[in-house]
Design a protein around this motif. Structure first.
Motif, mmCIF file in Angstrom:
data_model
loop_
_atom_site.group_PDB
_atom_site.id
_atom_site.type_symbol
_atom_site.label_atom_id
_atom_site.label_comp_id
_atom_site.label_asym_id
_atom_site.label_seq_id
_atom_site.Cartn_x
_atom_site.Cartn_y
_atom_site.Cartn_z
ATOM 1 N N ARG A 168 87.918 -3.474 9.981
ATOM 2 C CA ARG A 168 88.333 -2.426 10.899
ATOM 3 C C ARG A 168 87.634 -1.138 10.479
ATOM 4 N N TRP A 169 87.333 -0.346 11.449
ATOM 5 C CA TRP A 169 86.841 0.996 11.177
ATOM 6 C C TRP A 169 88.051 1.898 11.144
ATOM 7 N N SER A 170 88.587 2.210 10.040
ATOM 8 C CA SER A 170 88.250 1.800 8.687
ATOM 9 C C SER A 170 89.498 1.544 7.869
ATOM 10 N N PRO A 233 80.987 -3.942 1.860
ATOM 11 C CA PRO A 233 80.759 -2.567 2.301
ATOM 12 C C PRO A 233 79.622 -2.436 3.312
ATOM 13 N N ILE A 234 79.706 -1.416 4.146
ATOM 14 C CA ILE A 234 78.685 -1.085 5.139
ATOM 15 C C ILE A 234 77.636 -0.190 4.487
ATOM 16 N N ILE A 235 76.392 -0.324 4.922
ATOM 17 C CA ILE A 235 75.339 0.612 4.513
ATOM 18 C C ILE A 235 74.693 1.155 5.783
ATOM 19 N N GLY A 452 87.317 -7.919 19.966
ATOM 20 C CA GLY A 452 86.676 -6.789 20.635
ATOM 21 C C GLY A 452 86.732 -5.531 19.791
ATOM 22 N N PHE A 453 85.638 -4.785 19.781
ATOM 23 C CA PHE A 453 85.524 -3.565 18.972
ATOM 24 C C PHE A 453 86.171 -2.374 19.691
ATOM 25 N N ASN A 454 85.596 -1.972 20.810
ATOM 26 C CA ASN A 454 86.146 -0.838 21.565
ATOM 27 C C ASN A 454 87.349 -1.273 22.400
HETATM 28 O O1 MIG Z 1 78.882 5.227 15.298
HETATM 29 O O2 MIG Z 1 80.757 2.649 11.043
HETATM 30 O O3 MIG Z 1 78.630 -1.000 15.240
HETATM 31 O O4 MIG Z 1 80.818 -1.835 13.716
HETATM 32 O O5 MIG Z 1 82.581 0.155 12.828
HETATM 33 C C1 MIG Z 1 79.649 4.108 14.984
HETATM 34 C C2 MIG Z 1 81.492 2.787 12.203
HETATM 35 C C3 MIG Z 1 79.159 3.493 13.692
HETATM 36 C C4 MIG Z 1 78.978 1.255 14.569
HETATM 37 C C5 MIG Z 1 79.169 -0.192 14.241
HETATM 38 C C6 MIG Z 1 80.634 -0.479 14.049
HETATM 39 C C7 MIG Z 1 81.192 0.396 12.953
HETATM 40 C C8 MIG Z 1 80.957 1.870 13.303
HETATM 41 N N1 MIG Z 1 79.521 2.109 13.508
#
Ligand code: MIG
Length: 666
Positions: A168-170, A233-235, A452-454
């Motif tokens: 999840r963000w975040s 983690p995201i980069i 779904g994300f959004n």
């Molecule tokens: O501008 O890091 O596609 O998976 O949760 C949004 C926040 C930036 C886009 C990614 C999404 C992620 C989100 N990122």
């Protein structure tokens, strides 16, 4: 057979791994015109099917729309869009004379597939510098296999990456992460990984961890691991401009960042505020940025997701200044309707603009190139930077890696997720339809944001989406900030969620084995029905069912409040049903059209007649999965099983593949 044709002076994208001699002669199938850029025209017959283009909107058959290869941060995956995050210029034309074609071209390319003229397939680009490969073969599977051999072996993740993953963000604190894990475990819903989105960082600075929100991170990572959970983690692509921040300082000192035409550093506004982009087209910069992943692997991290690497740009300094200048010119003027809309759009058009992509310059190992001419290679090379570094950091251990932006060639380093979809029913179908075309292009470790994300999800949407998601190699539930919580334990009767995710774990012996065989043999894990039933013209037009591995056909429900759905059975099959008490039953179903009732708390899939699916008992995570005690679904007598330790890289060891007998049958 593969024939290569070279036009102009192509930029070496390194998407193919085989050196072929270009043919000096006319290209078959297409009429080529180089008077203005380049155009390729092919005339289609009425029933020809065009497959391919990897990550894209619309159908499995791409006929009847215009697609554009231009990596773009596109948060609305609706039918009217031309591009998503990836550029995958491979087409497979199923015609009387069947062939595949790959346009190795690193920037904007347009595919008008019977949109402007019903019978014309028209491929155009503004410059002609490209290699084009024409592939002919005995059937669709053979053409794809030859293409896959041309572009090289697909990335293979560790086996734990086939477990269920929650994002999840975040999750912004270690407490929150612990809470997620606890809730999954208390509800006995299996879980292998939890994702860290941008808020784990200190001020969105790559390779930092907020001390305040994730104190003693290394310990936390190992504590989670002891519970069977990996943190991923995201980069992000942009490096924050901040004095004293070592990544920024080193990048600046060594000339590792992208520049403007005059050599000054290009500034982009993204999450951290003002940033520079590492010059991923430069091998030294790639090596340098990649080496930074070690900061996190040293803390026990075993997987990453690379984001914002189209690259996404909220604004550039110059773009923003221009916008302010323009908006000022509207001030105190009487606006008519059209100038009002023009004024309103000024700031909308600041993000991800062509003008900005034309401002950025790369030093591609000595060659100065404008970003607009190589735009589609940026995310690919960010991920190559990570992939190559992880191979050096951990030579004998597989790491999880996937990216948002991509180009063919990146499939050798990582998987992808399909970006910011919506909690819409139609996006379950989008998810399904992108899978086979991505497999054609070498991307095997793939999946969409489940649930779904959004937008806000609903319980039934998440359940139905999971029923497709249990078959995708990457099975990750992810959602955007501000949307309704969509972790499985948030909803009523978590047992229904447990049953479906348990089934995923029961299927891992099959899913993993099929994935590995496809990666090793350059085959497709997801196939349109027409690949397995080529002479069945009804099967050829099925857009909402897929073959998964050698034995399974899926037909998920993708409409709300449905009693079930119509399913086309191309040949007799075994119908497998997960019932509401978590049991599996199976019965023969005959060739033809059937309406199949599938209550929300059940799941149905099919096994080809004479084929087998090995299953095991479920477990709380993949480390606890006992795959030695197998049972079998389907009526086949044997199965070619691939198994290994799931972590080391000895994929081709013949001991990993053996025929096993379906004891219940044989
Ligand atoms: O501008 O890091 O596609 O998976 O949760 C949004 C926040 C930036 C886009 C990614 C999404 C992620 C989100 N990122």
């Amino acid at each position: 057979m593969i024939s290569k044709f070279t036009f102009g002076t192509p930029f070496n994208t390194q998407s193919v791994v085989k050196e072929l001699c270009p043919i000096d002669g006319e290209m078959p199938f297409f009429e080529v015109d180089t008077t203005n850029g380049i155009s390729f025209t092919y005339t289609m017959e009425k029933n020809d099917i065009v497959y391919g283009l990897g990550e894209a909107v619309r159908g499995i058959n791409k006929r009847g729309w215009i697609y554009e290869s231009y990596c773009f941060d596109q948060p609305f995956h609706t039918e009217d869009k031309y591009s998503l995050y990836g550029a995958h210029n491979f087409l497979l034309i199923d015609a009387k004379e069947m062939f595949g074609v790959y346009f190795d071209y690193p920037t904007r390319m347009k595919f008008d597939i019977g949109c402007t003229h019903t019978e014309k397939l028209l491929v155009t680009a503004q410059t002609k510098d490209m290699d084009v490969y024409i592939i002919t073969g005995t059937d669709k599977k053979d053409i794809v296999k030859q293409f896959r051999q041309l572009i090289g072996k697909s990335y293979i993740p560790p086996r734990w990456a086939f477990g269920y993953q929650q994002s999840r963000w975040s999750y912004a604190t270690s407490k929150e992460v612990e809470n997620i894990v606890e809730n999954y475990q208390n509800n006995q819903i299996p879980l292998d990984a939890v994702y860290l989105d941008i808020d784990y960082m200190d001020a969105y600075k790559d390779f930092t961890v907020s001390d305040e929100r994730f104190p003693d991170f290394k310990n936390f990572v190992s504590k989670m691991k002891s519970k069977g959970i990996r943190l991923v983690p995201i980069i992000d692509a942009g490096v924050k401009i901040e004095d004293g921040y070592s990544i920024y300082e080193e990048g600046k000192q060594n000339g590792y960042f992208c520049t403007n035409e005059d050599g000054s550093l290009f500034v982009a506004g993204v999450w951290p505020g003002k940033t520079h982009f590492p010059d991923f087209l430069n091998s030294d910069a790639r090596k340098w940025f990649g080496s930074k992943y070690k900061i996190l692997t040293d803390m026990g991290i075993e997987g990453f997701w690379n984001d914002m690497n189209e690259p996404a740009i909220f604004y550039s300094e110059q773009g923003l200044n221009n916008a302010f200048d323009r908006i000022k010119s509207f001030e105190n003027k009487e606006l008519d309707v059209s100038s009002f809309f023009e004024a309103r759009d000024i700031f909308n058009n600041v993000a991800n603009s062509d003008e900005d992509y034309a401002r950025i310059y790369h030093n591609a190992d000595g060659q100065k190139v404008c970003h607009k001419d190589v735009h589609n290679l940026f995310g690919y090379n960010m991920t190559k930077s990570a992939g190559e570094a992880l191979d050096t950091i951990e030579p004998n251990k597989r790491m999880l890696l996937f990216s948002r932006s991509s180009y063919i060639g990146m499939h050798r380093y990582s998987g992808i997720w399909t970006g910011d979809n919506h909690s819409w029913w139609s996006h379950i179908l989008n998810n399904l339809r992108m899978m086979p075309s991505l497999n054609m292009c070498g991307f095997l470790y793939i999946g969409a944001d489940i649930g779904g994300f959004n937008s806000h999800c609903t319980r039934d949407l998440v359940l139905r989406w999971l029923s497709l998601g249990i078959f995708t190699p990457l099975m990750r539930n992810h959602s955007a900030a501000g949307t309704r919580d969509q972790e499985c334990f948030r909803f009523e009767n978590t047992q229904d969620f447990k049953n479906i995710i348990d089934l995923r774990y029961r299927l891992i012996p099959y899913i993993y084995s099929e994935f590995m065989k496809c990666a090793i043999d350059d085959d497709m894990y997801f196939r349109p029905l027409s690949f397995d039933y080529p002479t069945d013209h009804i099967a050829s037009s099925v857009e909402d069912q897929l073959m998964v591995g050698e034995s399974i056909m899926i037909a998920p429900v993708y409409t709300q409040n449905a009693l079930g759905r119509y399913v086309y059975i191309p040949k007799n099959m075994m119908q497998v049903r997960l019932t509401d008490n978590g049991m599996l039953t199976q019965s023969l179903i005959e060739k033809g059209h059937h309406f199949i009732e599938i209550p929300l708390n059940e799941l149905v899939f099919f096994i080809k007649d004479g084929y087998t699916v090995p299953i095991c008992k479920p477990a709380q995570n993949t480390d606890l999965l006992d795959t030695s005690d197998l049972e079998f679904l389907g009526n086949g007598t044997e199965y070619e099983m691939y198994s290994d330790d799931g972590l080391s890289k000895d994929y081709n060891n013949p001991a990993n593949r053996r025929m096993i007998k379906n004891e219940q049958r044989a």
